[in-house]
Motif scaffolding. Structure first.
Motif, PDB file in Angstrom:
ATOM      1  N   SER A 190     -61.721  21.552 -48.036  1.00 58.80           N
ATOM      2  CA  SER A 190     -61.472  21.936 -49.423  1.00 58.80           C
ATOM      3  C   SER A 190     -60.034  21.597 -49.827  1.00 58.80           C
ATOM      4  CB  SER A 190     -61.710  23.438 -49.577  1.00 58.80           C
ATOM      5  OG  SER A 190     -61.241  23.887 -50.816  1.00 58.80           O
ATOM      6  N   PRO A 191     -59.845  20.601 -50.702  1.00 59.47           N
ATOM      7  CA  PRO A 191     -58.478  20.274 -51.134  1.00 59.47           C
ATOM      8  C   PRO A 191     -57.722  21.464 -51.740  1.00 59.47           C
ATOM      9  CG  PRO A 191     -59.972  18.518 -51.769  1.00 59.47           C
ATOM     10  CD  PRO A 191     -60.819  19.660 -51.247  1.00 59.47           C
ATOM     11  N   PRO A 192     -58.351  22.325 -52.558  1.00 58.57           N
ATOM     12  CA  PRO A 192     -57.589  23.462 -53.092  1.00 58.57           C
ATOM     13  C   PRO A 192     -57.093  24.418 -52.010  1.00 58.57           C
ATOM     14  CG  PRO A 192     -59.574  23.112 -54.394  1.00 58.57           C
ATOM     15  CD  PRO A 192     -59.677  22.226 -53.189  1.00 58.57           C
ATOM     16  N   PHE A 193     -57.852  24.577 -50.943  1.00 60.92           N
ATOM     17  CA  PHE A 193     -57.416  25.448 -49.850  1.00 60.92           C
ATOM     18  C   PHE A 193     -56.132  24.900 -49.231  1.00 60.92           C
ATOM     19  CE2 PHE A 193     -57.307  26.903 -45.462  1.00 60.92           C
ATOM     20  CZ  PHE A 193     -57.482  28.266 -45.620  1.00 60.92           C
ATOM     21  N   LEU A 194     -56.123  23.614 -48.928  1.00 61.82           N
ATOM     22  CA  LEU A 194     -54.933  23.010 -48.327  1.00 61.82           C
ATOM     23  C   LEU A 194     -53.752  22.987 -49.295  1.00 61.82           C
ATOM     24  CD1 LEU A 194     -56.462  20.022 -46.349  1.00 61.82           C
ATOM     25  CD2 LEU A 194     -55.538  22.148 -45.424  1.00 61.82           C
ATOM     26  N   ALA A 195     -54.025  22.903 -50.586  1.00 64.73           N
ATOM     27  CA  ALA A 195     -52.957  22.825 -51.582  1.00 64.73           C
ATOM     28  C   ALA A 195     -52.327  24.188 -51.869  1.00 64.73           C
ATOM     29  CB  ALA A 195     -53.503  22.222 -52.874  1.00 64.73           C
ATOM     30  N   ASN A 196     -52.870  25.266 -51.334  1.00 67.91           N
ATOM     31  CA  ASN A 196     -52.336  26.609 -51.553  1.00 67.91           C
ATOM     32  C   ASN A 196     -50.945  26.710 -50.918  1.00 67.91           C
ATOM     33  OD1 ASN A 196     -51.686  29.311 -51.607  1.00 67.91           O
ATOM     34  ND2 ASN A 196     -53.665  30.006 -50.858  1.00 67.91           N
ATOM     35  N   GLU A 197     -49.923  26.690 -51.752  1.00 68.31           N
ATOM     36  CA  GLU A 197     -48.553  26.644 -51.248  1.00 68.31           C
ATOM     37  C   GLU A 197     -48.131  27.916 -50.514  1.00 68.31           C
ATOM     38  OE1 GLU A 197     -45.761  25.098 -54.034  1.00 68.31           O
ATOM     39  OE2 GLU A 197     -46.977  23.308 -54.384  1.00 68.31           O
ATOM     40  N   HIS A 198     -48.872  29.008 -50.666  1.00 70.07           N
ATOM     41  CA  HIS A 198     -48.567  30.231 -49.925  1.00 70.07           C
ATOM     42  C   HIS A 198     -48.827  30.052 -48.428  1.00 70.07           C
ATOM     43  CE1 HIS A 198     -47.818  32.505 -53.538  1.00 70.07           C
ATOM     44  NE2 HIS A 198     -48.959  32.054 -54.049  1.00 70.07           N
ATOM     45  N   LEU A 199     -49.631  29.067 -48.081  1.00 68.67           N
ATOM     46  CA  LEU A 199     -49.928  28.795 -46.671  1.00 68.67           C
ATOM     47  C   LEU A 199     -48.951  27.798 -46.051  1.00 68.67           C
ATOM     48  CD1 LEU A 199     -53.808  28.350 -46.912  1.00 68.67           C
ATOM     49  CD2 LEU A 199     -52.569  30.366 -46.112  1.00 68.67           C
ATOM     50  N   HIS A 200     -48.160  27.113 -46.854  1.00 66.81           N
ATOM     51  CA  HIS A 200     -47.303  26.027 -46.373  1.00 66.81           C
ATOM     52  C   HIS A 200     -46.045  26.546 -45.684  1.00 66.81           C
ATOM     53  CE1 HIS A 200     -49.080  23.152 -49.622  1.00 66.81           C
ATOM     54  NE2 HIS A 200     -49.986  23.617 -48.780  1.00 66.81           N
ATOM     55  N   GLN A 201     -45.690  25.867 -44.621  1.00 66.99           N
ATOM     56  CA  GLN A 201     -44.444  26.123 -43.906  1.00 66.99           C
ATOM     57  C   GLN A 201     -43.707  24.797 -43.789  1.00 66.99           C
ATOM     58  OE1 GLN A 201     -45.494  27.806 -40.121  1.00 66.99           O
ATOM     59  NE2 GLN A 201     -46.650  29.478 -41.018  1.00 66.99           N
ATOM     60  N   PRO A 202     -42.386  24.832 -43.756  1.00 64.92           N
ATOM     61  CA  PRO A 202     -41.629  23.575 -43.581  1.00 64.92           C
ATOM     62  C   PRO A 202     -42.029  22.904 -42.270  1.00 64.92           C
ATOM     63  CG  PRO A 202     -40.159  25.408 -44.092  1.00 64.92           C
ATOM     64  CD  PRO A 202     -41.523  25.991 -43.864  1.00 64.92           C
ATOM     65  N   SER A 203     -41.993  21.587 -42.277  1.00 64.46           N
ATOM     66  CA  SER A 203     -42.409  20.833 -41.093  1.00 64.46           C
ATOM     67  C   SER A 203     -41.223  20.143 -40.434  1.00 64.46           C
ATOM     68  CB  SER A 203     -43.442  19.774 -41.491  1.00 64.46           C
ATOM     69  OG  SER A 203     -43.731  18.956 -40.390  1.00 64.46           O
ATOM     70  N   ASP A 204     -41.169  20.266 -39.117  1.00 66.57           N
ATOM     71  CA  ASP A 204     -40.227  19.462 -38.343  1.00 66.57           C
ATOM     72  C   ASP A 204     -40.987  18.375 -37.577  1.00 66.57           C
ATOM     73  OD1 ASP A 204     -41.501  21.054 -36.511  1.00 66.57           O
ATOM     74  OD2 ASP A 204     -39.691  21.732 -35.513  1.00 66.57           O
ATOM     75  N   ASP A 205     -42.267  18.250 -37.872  1.00 68.86           N
ATOM     76  CA  ASP A 205     -43.149  17.254 -37.262  1.00 68.86           C
ATOM     77  C   ASP A 205     -43.048  15.969 -38.091  1.00 68.86           C
ATOM     78  OD1 ASP A 205     -45.328  15.643 -36.483  1.00 68.86           O
ATOM     79  OD2 ASP A 205     -46.640  17.364 -36.162  1.00 68.86           O
ATOM     80  N   PRO A 206     -42.664  14.855 -37.491  1.00 71.09           N
ATOM     81  CA  PRO A 206     -42.520  13.611 -38.259  1.00 71.09           C
ATOM     82  C   PRO A 206     -43.846  13.060 -38.780  1.00 71.09           C
ATOM     83  CG  PRO A 206     -42.270  13.166 -35.926  1.00 71.09           C
ATOM     84  CD  PRO A 206     -42.350  14.657 -36.076  1.00 71.09           C
ATOM     85  N   HIS A 207     -44.973  13.618 -38.345  1.00 71.61           N
ATOM     86  CA  HIS A 207     -46.282  13.114 -38.748  1.00 71.61           C
ATOM     87  C   HIS A 207     -46.883  13.854 -39.944  1.00 71.61           C
ATOM     88  CE1 HIS A 207     -46.104  10.691 -35.198  1.00 71.61           C
ATOM     89  NE2 HIS A 207     -45.968  11.766 -34.452  1.00 71.61           N
ATOM     90  N   CYS A 208     -46.219  14.908 -40.420  1.00 70.88           N
ATOM     91  CA  CYS A 208     -46.769  15.647 -41.566  1.00 70.88           C
ATOM     92  C   CYS A 208     -45.647  16.183 -42.444  1.00 70.88           C
ATOM     93  CB  CYS A 208     -47.689  16.763 -41.095  1.00 70.88           C
ATOM     94  SG  CYS A 208     -46.902  17.992 -40.048  1.00 70.88           S
ATOM     95  N   ASP A 209     -46.009  16.427 -43.702  1.00 77.27           N
ATOM     96  CA  ASP A 209     -45.046  16.926 -44.682  1.00 77.27           C
ATOM     97  C   ASP A 209     -44.918  18.445 -44.652  1.00 77.27           C
ATOM     98  OD1 ASP A 209     -44.494  14.323 -45.899  1.00 77.27           O
ATOM     99  OD2 ASP A 209     -46.586  14.433 -46.537  1.00 77.27           O
ATOM    100  N   VAL A 210     -46.028  19.137 -44.447  1.00 76.66           N
ATOM    101  CA  VAL A 210     -46.022  20.598 -44.365  1.00 76.66           C
ATOM    102  C   VAL A 210     -46.956  21.042 -43.245  1.00 76.66           C
ATOM    103  CG1 VAL A 210     -45.471  21.006 -46.803  1.00 76.66           C
ATOM    104  CG2 VAL A 210     -47.849  20.873 -46.087  1.00 76.66           C
ATOM    105  N   ILE A 211     -46.712  22.255 -42.766  1.00 77.56           N
ATOM    106  CA  ILE A 211     -47.551  22.865 -41.731  1.00 77.56           C
ATOM    107  C   ILE A 211     -48.373  23.968 -42.386  1.00 77.56           C
ATOM    108  CG2 ILE A 211     -47.567  24.194 -39.578  1.00 77.56           C
ATOM    109  CD1 ILE A 211     -46.522  21.383 -39.167  1.00 77.56           C
TER     110      ILE A 211
END
Length: 108
Positions: free
Chosen positions: A81-102
């Protein structure tokens, strides 16, 4: 017969690999422009993995942390579900070079 010291334990690495493949098979579906695209995965620990997903409407790669043994239908539906992943309350900063958010779904 001797005991093979390198043989995987029944619930060890081989079982985790089988669960990982089951999850990836569920995420690899015929292309649909509205669904997130699974672009990779990595085992990050005992019974844990990070899935790499891209959504069609955002130029963003999500690193989704999950517990492999807890990846049931509810979690798989949420990942599709794209809206589930787009929920910014779930996002954490990423130190992984392969992704923008965790997105940490290890408690899901």
């Amino acid at each position: 017969m001797g005991h093979d010291a390198n043989a995987p334990e029944p619930d060890g690495e081989q079982a985790a690999a089988n669960r990982l493949l089951t999850v990836l098979r569920a995420l690899i579906t015929p292309y649909a422009s509205y669904q997130p695209l699974c672009i990779g995965a990595i085992v990050t620990g005992d019974d844990r993995m990070r899935l790499y997903l891209r959504t069609p409407e955002r130029d963003r790669t999500y690193g989704v942390d999950v517990v492999i043994s807890h990846t049931g239908p509810g979690l798989m539906g949420a990942l599709g579900s794209p809206p589930f992943l787009a929920n910014e309350h779930l996002h954490q900063p990423s130190d992984d070079p392969h992704c923008d958010v965790i997105v940490d779904l290890t408690d899901y």
